[in-house]
Enzyme design. Structure first.
Site, PDB file in Angstrom:
ATOM      1  N   TYR A  53      47.923  -8.601  96.740  1.00 55.76           N
ATOM      2  CA  TYR A  53      48.965 -10.138  97.165  1.00 55.76           C
ATOM      3  C   TYR A  53      48.692 -10.635  95.841  1.00 55.76           C
ATOM      4  CZ  TYR A  53      51.935 -13.833  98.903  1.00 55.76           C
ATOM      5  OH  TYR A  53      52.457 -14.393  99.182  1.00 55.76           O
ATOM      6  N   ASN A 125      58.439 -18.330 106.523  1.00 54.61           N
ATOM      7  CA  ASN A 125      60.153 -17.470 106.404  1.00 54.61           C
ATOM      8  C   ASN A 125      60.958 -18.757 106.216  1.00 54.61           C
ATOM      9  OD1 ASN A 125      58.882 -14.814 106.264  1.00 54.61           O
ATOM     10  ND2 ASN A 125      58.936 -14.498 107.889  1.00 54.61           N
ATOM     11  N   SER A 152      64.497  -8.406 107.644  1.00 59.80           N
ATOM     12  CA  SER A 152      63.294  -9.146 107.346  1.00 59.80           C
ATOM     13  C   SER A 152      63.595 -10.345 108.292  1.00 59.80           C
ATOM     14  CB  SER A 152      62.917  -8.782 105.864  1.00 59.80           C
ATOM     15  OG  SER A 152      64.258  -9.884 105.298  1.00 59.80           O
ATOM     16  N   GLY A 153      61.871 -10.721 108.044  1.00 61.06           N
ATOM     17  CA  GLY A 153      61.916 -12.136 108.592  1.00 61.06           C
ATOM     18  C   GLY A 153      62.545 -13.214 107.492  1.00 61.06           C
ATOM     19  N   VAL A 154      62.414 -13.122 106.810  1.00 59.98           N
ATOM     20  CA  VAL A 154      63.363 -14.486 105.872  1.00 59.98           C
ATOM     21  C   VAL A 154      64.986 -13.819 105.988  1.00 59.98           C
ATOM     22  CG1 VAL A 154      63.482 -14.354 103.399  1.00 59.98           C
ATOM     23  CG2 VAL A 154      61.627 -14.611 104.143  1.00 59.98           C
ATOM     24  N   TYR A 238      62.475 -12.443  95.655  1.00 61.84           N
ATOM     25  CA  TYR A 238      60.926 -13.215  96.391  1.00 61.84           C
ATOM     26  C   TYR A 238      60.262 -12.381  96.958  1.00 61.84           C
ATOM     27  CZ  TYR A 238      62.613 -12.668 101.311  1.00 61.84           C
ATOM     28  OH  TYR A 238      63.291 -11.910 101.933  1.00 61.84           O
TER      29      TYR A 238
END
Length: 326
Positions: A53, A125, A152-154, A238
């Site tokens: 990350y 998110n 996905s969450g987003v 993103y």
């Protein structure tokens, strides 16, 4: 009391983290003791464990970047938030633990009547989805948006927020089994990714211009989204779920004038005013509390089962978010 701690980072995220007992800490001036209600495991959390990350905490560290808890004890000089109040935990505080000590003035009260599991996912998110829809293109009701990683969450939040704002969405996924669930969430078009994506998107939308594309995958998936966009459109990346850089053709960049931009919520926070942040989170909190905005939950694990929870979260074959509770 337990905390999910890691002393090192490695390629298999569940191998580096474990539940470690700790003693109840003494509360200092202005501090409160908070019991965890729920905390999600996001892709960024997994990448933090593997060391991939963009922002890594010093070791040793406790996993988890967001969540909600319940105030269970007040320290000296504290009269609010009250015992029993649901609160938003500070971002990046290491939320995968049964209890944590926090400065009372850093906690944001949330509606006690709202679902804490849904509230636990509000920090990252939902604002990412909201800002992707508002910060790059001046969309009007009826406009189309295309995104990949739509399950996905987003992606899920983006579908719902687009519907609330009157936008229409084309949603790209990797397998057919995801089509029906996303349709139930309000997706207008759901297609399985592939080399002929642009022609299928054109047919599904009646050739309508798409001025905003959203990419969380990278590699050749970025280029396939770009191929679906109108001239002078904006493509926002993103995430890098493929683990590879974005690949986009010169035809899209040069001849059709597509712009490729990046978005990271942490960078937005650095530049946004307190008023802008309050406006974003105020809207999202109201929608979640009213049940108008929610994310699918695959499974819930206690802190003691953190290895199983992280292993599942790191897999691609899930039907929603993995949560951690006390």
């Amino acid at each position: 009391m337990l905390k999910a701690e890691y002393q090192e980072r490695g390629p298999v995220p569940q191998d580096v983290i474990e539940a470690v007992p700790f003693e109840k800490p003494a509360l200092g001036e202005g501090e409160v003791l908070v019991e965890l209600l729920a905390a999600p495991i996001n892709p960024s959390d997994v990448l933090t464990l593997t060391g991939e990350y963009g922002m890594l905490p010093p070791l040793p560290a406790v996993g988890g970047n967001e969540g909600v808890g319940k105030v269970v004890e007040l320290g000296p000089g504290v009269d609010k938030p009250a015992v029993g109040q649901t609160v938003l935990l500070p971002v990046g505080c290491g939320t995968w633990r049964t209890h944590l000590v926090a400065q009372a003035d850093k906690l944001i009260p949330l509606p006690n009547e709202a679902d804490p599991q849904q509230l636990s996912m509000i920090s990252i998110n939902p604002p990412t989805a909201s800002l992707l829809l508002s910060e790059f293109v001046d969309l009007q009701p009826g406009d189309w948006v295309i995104q990949n990683a739509a399950n996905s969450g987003v992606g899920s939040y983006l579908i719902q927020l687009a519907k609330i704002r009157g936008f229409r969405t084309v949603n790209i996924v990797r397998r057919e089994s995801l089509i029906a669930p996303l349709k139930e969430e309000g997706a207008d078009v759901v297609l399985v990714d592939g080399d002929d994506l642009a022609s299928r998107v054109k047919e599904a939308t009646g050739g309508a211009p798409i001025r905003l594309g959203i990419d969380a995958v990278g590699d050749t998936a970025t280029g396939r989204i770009a191929d679906c966009l109108a001239e002078a459109a904006t493509l926002v990346n993103y995430g890098m779920m493929s683990g590879k850089p974005c690949k986009i053709s010169p035809a899209s960049l040069i001849f059709r004038g597509v712009s490729l931009k990046g978005f990271w919520l942490a960078k937005w926070f650095e530049n946004a005013s307190p008023e802008q942040q309050i406006a974003v989170y105020g809207e999202l909190t109201k929608l979640i509390a009213a049940g108008k905005l929610k994310a699918p939950i695959d499974s819930v694990f206690s802190v003691k089962d953190i290895k199983r929870a992280v292993a599942l979260a790191a897999e691609g074959e899930r039907s929603g978010k993995v949560l951690v509770t006390a």
